[in-house]
Scaffold this active site. Structure first.
Site, PDB file in Angstrom:
ATOM      1  N   GLU A  43       9.361  15.181  16.167  1.00 53.58           N
ATOM      2  CA  GLU A  43       9.864  15.092  14.795  1.00 53.58           C
ATOM      3  C   GLU A  43       9.117  16.102  13.921  1.00 53.58           C
ATOM      4  OE1 GLU A  43       9.015  11.467  12.507  1.00 53.58           O
ATOM      5  OE2 GLU A  43      11.068  11.593  11.754  1.00 53.58           O
TER       6      GLU A  43
ATOM      7  N   CYS B  45      13.554  10.290   7.910  1.00 53.56           N
ATOM      8  CA  CYS B  45      13.366   9.877   9.303  1.00 53.56           C
ATOM      9  C   CYS B  45      14.665   9.996  10.090  1.00 53.56           C
ATOM     10  CB  CYS B  45      12.796   8.468   9.368  1.00 53.56           C
ATOM     11  SG  CYS B  45      13.569   7.386   8.194  1.00 53.56           S
TER      12      CYS B  45
ATOM     13  N   THR C 113       5.784   7.424  13.955  1.00 52.38           N
ATOM     14  CA  THR C 113       5.667   6.604  15.170  1.00 52.38           C
ATOM     15  C   THR C 113       4.204   6.505  15.599  1.00 52.38           C
ATOM     16  OG1 THR C 113       7.927   7.017  15.863  1.00 52.38           O
ATOM     17  CG2 THR C 113       6.348   6.552  17.623  1.00 52.38           C
TER      18      THR C 113
ATOM     19  N   GLY D 291       2.641   4.007  13.463  1.00 48.73           N
ATOM     20  CA  GLY D 291       3.269   2.716  13.816  1.00 48.73           C
ATOM     21  C   GLY D 291       2.548   2.055  14.991  1.00 48.73           C
TER      22      GLY D 291
ATOM     23  N   LYS E 251       0.882  -1.188   0.000  1.00 47.13           N
ATOM     24  CA  LYS E 251       0.000   0.000   0.000  1.00 47.13           C
ATOM     25  C   LYS E 251       0.908   1.223   0.000  1.00 47.13           C
ATOM     26  CE  LYS E 251      -1.876   2.955   2.288  1.00 47.13           C
ATOM     27  NZ  LYS E 251      -1.664   4.423   2.028  1.00 47.13           N
TER      28      LYS E 251
ATOM     29  N   GLU F 113       9.613   0.827  10.740  1.00 43.81           N
ATOM     30  CA  GLU F 113      10.717   1.792  10.648  1.00 43.81           C
ATOM     31  C   GLU F 113      10.065   3.153  10.796  1.00 43.81           C
ATOM     32  OE1 GLU F 113      12.788   4.596   9.353  1.00 43.81           O
ATOM     33  OE2 GLU F 113      12.821   3.641   7.383  1.00 43.81           O
TER      34      GLU F 113
HETATM   35  P1  ADP Z   1       3.526  10.668   7.352  1.00 40.38           P
HETATM   36  O1  ADP Z   1       3.237  11.343   8.662  1.00 40.38           O
HETATM   37  O2  ADP Z   1       4.935  10.628   6.984  1.00 40.38           O
HETATM   38  O3  ADP Z   1       2.548  10.985   6.254  1.00 40.38           O
HETATM   39  P2  ADP Z   1       2.146   8.345   8.052  1.00 40.38           P
HETATM   40  O4  ADP Z   1       2.675   7.500   9.133  1.00 40.38           O
HETATM   41  O5  ADP Z   1       0.935   9.159   8.289  1.00 40.38           O
HETATM   42  O6  ADP Z   1       3.369   9.182   7.604  1.00 40.38           O
HETATM   43  O7  ADP Z   1       1.895   7.504   6.730  1.00 40.38           O
HETATM   44  C1  ADP Z   1       2.727   6.508   6.262  1.00 40.38           C
HETATM   45  C2  ADP Z   1       1.874   5.481   5.565  1.00 40.38           C
HETATM   46  O8  ADP Z   1       0.953   4.956   6.504  1.00 40.38           O
HETATM   47  C3  ADP Z   1       1.036   5.992   4.402  1.00 40.38           C
HETATM   48  O9  ADP Z   1       0.999   5.001   3.394  1.00 40.38           O
HETATM   49  C4  ADP Z   1      -0.326   6.172   5.025  1.00 40.38           C
HETATM   50  O10 ADP Z   1      -1.382   6.066   4.093  1.00 40.38           O
HETATM   51  C5  ADP Z   1      -0.369   5.008   5.978  1.00 40.38           C
HETATM   52  N1  ADP Z   1      -1.307   5.154   7.099  1.00 40.38           N
HETATM   53  C6  ADP Z   1      -1.737   6.289   7.700  1.00 40.38           C
HETATM   54  N2  ADP Z   1      -2.618   6.005   8.673  1.00 40.38           N
HETATM   55  C7  ADP Z   1      -2.746   4.661   8.719  1.00 40.38           C
HETATM   56  C8  ADP Z   1      -3.501   3.745   9.514  1.00 40.38           C
HETATM   57  N3  ADP Z   1      -4.322   4.172  10.489  1.00 40.38           N
HETATM   58  N4  ADP Z   1      -3.377   2.422   9.267  1.00 40.38           N
HETATM   59  C9  ADP Z   1      -2.546   1.975   8.307  1.00 40.38           C
HETATM   60  N5  ADP Z   1      -1.829   2.791   7.511  1.00 40.38           N
HETATM   61  C10 ADP Z   1      -1.911   4.111   7.713  1.00 40.38           C
END
Ligand code: ADP
Length: 500
Positions: free
Chosen positions: A402, A304, A250, A253, A195, A270
């Protein structure tokens, strides 16, 4: 639906790729989303629409996971030898290399990064990653284990693919992180549902075409574009996914860990960082200044492992701050496609708001702006000036959290005690990376030993190789990307014992 606005500087293949609605790769076919929905992808240099992409949702995740499951359980993939898998991966690497320019252009207009950077970093490192991991496909071995009771039993271990893997990736290195995820999983023999980030889905979708062209069996790699809260969450929670690998914040995560608990799927993460750049008084200042600047400004600070906390010894502090600020002022902020650009726009309006509000919060809490701090002008794009803050305190949000943008907090230290310096560098919830700048190599290694982080760079920062494990201590993650260690994310160990 907004009309697609394409930059006239783009090559014909890139323009053609962007002007067709992009679909999802499921079971070897390019398909529309089950809902029929699409979403717009924006060019961050202009804020205009770059492409229309099918929007995957739970139903598409189900379809893709079913395809990956079938490919894992029944398809030819399971029966292929490591050398056959490796050969496919090298073929893919060759194809990416042949299309280097096209990938660099896609990455530049989708993510915002300078074309020159994508050409020398993102795309070649992607090629290396598939080649390097292709070599591991024949070397996923177990071991023979001597028993404590002699001559009674004979035991050995084998490492088997973990199964169907869900991979969720961010927008800062869209193609390269796709490779960090796909390559070890393919070497191990897993099947995958990837994804991609909603902000930057395009290079991975182009990669999907080359995956088909290389001849990977249908269903081995499925690629979905869609939003995190819908497609991402459905993938992380899916009962038929054996493992989820995530790169991102995070905060998300932690949501992934919760979602994975339903079927106790394996998890690797990560995540974020707040990495220190530590410059000693005896450093080669001519190297340390551009090094510290690039530690934070490379990829617009959207790394990161960005060196976002700069600690310099009091003796050189003024010189380092002035030098890094001069580097910042020299940087030309502009569209990634412009050959004179050193720093492109941030990836999105949301990211722009986030970074500028961090700068405001720093100022409100008493930080001094030495340079930058404002929106950089430019044609509707999400440009922010590279920013150096001083007079920050360890308790401030800009020091603790961050920012993921081109903003560094510089603080002096007046100490020779490595334990105390390490304590300050380690004073963060994160533990991804750190850099140490000194001519005293013994001191550097002693300090490296005290730092709680997955990567320590000495007299360099932001350097990567497919062979080097990368990942975090503390809240920077679980597991490692790259290197032989990455294979552990995608294998299960089986112990086989015979009574003699
Ligand atoms: P950033 O803050 O760098 O945008 P995110 O952690 O929000 O990073 O996003 C990283 C990835 O995680 C993207 O592909 C985003 O669509 C996905 N993502 C965001 N929220 C969720 C969630 N609740 N469950 C699974 N994937 C998610």
């Amino acid at each position: 639906m907004d009309a697609i606005a394409l930059d006239s500087r783009l090559s014909k293949p890139t323009a053609t790729f962007l002007s067709h609605h992009r679909k999802l790769l499921v079971d070897g076919e390019w398909v529309a989303a089950a809902s029929g929905k699409t979403f717009s992808v924006y060019n961050p240099a202009t804020g205009t629409v770059l492409a229309q992409v099918a929007e995957a949702d739970k139903e598409d995740v189900d379809r893709a996971v079913r395809a990956a499951r079938r490919a894992f359980d029944e398809g030819p993939w399971r029966k292929m030898t490591g050398s056959e898998r490796g050969r496919l991966m090298w073929k893919l690497a060759d194809l990416v290399e042949q299309h280097l320019e096209e990938f660099a252009e896609i990455e530049s207009v989708d993510n915002g990064k300078p074309l020159a950077v994508a050409r020398v970093a993102d795309v070649p490192l992607t090629v290396d990653m598939f080649r390097y991991m292709g070599g591991w496909a024949t070397k996923v071995t177990g071991s023979t284990i001597p028993w404590s009771v002699p001559n009674e039993f004979f035991s050995y271990t084998v490492r088997e693919p973990v199964g169907v893997v869900g991979q969720i990736i961010p927008w800062n290195f869209p193609l390269l992180i796709a490779a960090w995820k796909l390559a070890p999983a393919l070497a191990a023999g897993c099947t995958i549902v990837l994804k991609v980030a909603e902000q930057t889905p395009l290079s991975a979708l182009r990669l999907g075409e080359l995956i088909q062209e290389a001849g990977f069996p249908n269903g081995v790699v499925n690629i979905l574009a869609g939003y995190g809260e819908t497609a991402g969450a459905a993938l992380a929670a899916h009962d038929d996914v054996d493992k989820v690998a995530f790169t991102g914040s995070t905060e998300v995560g932690k949501l992934i860990v919760k979602a994975a608990a339903g079927n106790l799927k394996k998890v690797s993460l990560e995540l974020g960082g707040k990495s220190p750049t530590i410059v000693f008084g005896d450093a080669d200042i001519e190297a340390a200044i551009p090094g510290a600047a690039s530690a934070i400004f490379f990829n617009h600070g959207q790394c990161c492992c960005a060196g976002s906390r700069l600690y310099a010894h009091k003796r050189v502090f003024e010189q380092v701050v002035e030098g890094v600020s001069a580097e910042a002022r020299k940087m030309k902020v502009g569209p990634g496609l412009d050959p004179s650009t050193d720093m492109g726009p941030l990836v999105s309006e949301e990211q722009f708001q986030r970074v500028t509000s961090y700068i405001e919060s720093g100022i409100k809490e008493g930080a001094k702006v030495v340079t930058g701090g404002k929106k950089a002008s430019g044609n509707g794009g999400y440009f922010v000036e590279p920013t150096v803050l001083t007079d920050t305190k360890p308790s401030m949000k800009v020091v603790r959290e961050e920012i993921f943008g081109p903003v560094v907090c510089a603080e002096p230290f007046d100490d020779a005690d490595l334990e105390r310096i390490a304590k300050r560098a380690n004073d963060t919830i994160y533990g991804l990376a750190a850099s140490i700048w000194t001519k005293d190599i013994s001191k550097a290694h002693k300090l490296a030993n005290l730092l709680r982080s997955g990567t320590v760079w000495i007299n360099c920062h932001n350097v990567f190789d497919a062979s080097l494990p990368f990942g975090g201590y503390k809240q920077s993650g679980w597991g490692r990307e790259m290197g032989s260690e990455a294979l552990a994310n995608y294998t299960e160990i089986k112990a086989v014992t015979t009574k003699l």
